[in-house]
Design a protein around this motif. Structure first.
Motif, short mmCIF file in Angstrom:
data_model
loop_
_atom_site.label_atom_id
_atom_site.label_comp_id
_atom_site.label_asym_id
_atom_site.label_seq_id
_atom_site.Cartn_x
_atom_site.Cartn_y
_atom_site.Cartn_z
N UNK A 77 1.24 -11.99 -17.11
CA UNK A 77 2.18 -12.43 -15.94
C UNK A 77 1.65 -12.06 -14.66
N UNK A 78 2.31 -12.76 -13.74
CA UNK A 78 2.11 -12.59 -12.47
C UNK A 78 3.47 -12.77 -11.64
N UNK A 79 3.68 -11.80 -10.72
CA UNK A 79 5.08 -11.70 -10.05
C UNK A 79 4.61 -11.85 -8.62
N UNK A 80 4.82 -12.73 -7.97
CA UNK A 80 4.62 -13.31 -6.90
C UNK A 80 5.52 -13.00 -5.74
N UNK A 81 5.40 -12.44 -4.69
CA UNK A 81 6.30 -12.16 -3.75
C UNK A 81 5.85 -12.64 -2.40
N UNK A 82 6.51 -13.75 -1.85
CA UNK A 82 6.17 -14.09 -0.28
C UNK A 82 6.59 -13.45 0.66
N UNK A 83 6.35 -14.02 2.07
CA UNK A 83 6.69 -13.26 3.15
C UNK A 83 8.37 -13.14 3.50
N UNK A 84 9.01 -13.95 2.64
CA UNK A 84 10.49 -14.02 2.80
C UNK A 84 11.11 -13.26 1.63
#
Length: 102
Positions: A77-84
């Protein structure tokens, strides 16, 4: 996620769109970050698998990827957190195929 035993390395960029992202143009050490506005920080386990990637812009984390792997080494799995601060989680089977969220 335990990062204490991981190697932290710094990069100028990444290549490709397939996960996990491939960091490229490694910087020799932290001293080469002084005049950089943007760079990537990667944490690697003993098997050289990327566990955490952070894009830093003017010292702030703008993007974060956390990766977990199956026993066979395939991305789980990949947990992706963006700038917001928005988080997307992508899951994959042991063959690397995406698993539909549900």
């Amino acid at each position: 996620m335990e990062l204490d035993n991981c190697a932290c390395r710094y990069f100028i960029s990444y290549s490709g769109v397939k996960l996990p992202l491939k960091l490229v143009n490694e910087l020799p050490d932290e001293s080469h970050l002084e005049n950089r506005n943007t760079y990537f920080r990667g944490f690697f386990d003993g098997n050289e698998r990327l566990l955490l990637l952070e894009k830093l812009v003017y010292g702030d984390v703008e993007l974060r990827h956390r990766y977990r792997y199956h026993a066979n080494g395939a991305l789980a799995d990949a947990e992706i957190t963006d700038a917001d601060g928005e988080i997307d989680i992508l899951r994959f089977d042991e063959n690397g195929a995406a698993i539909a969220a549900g």
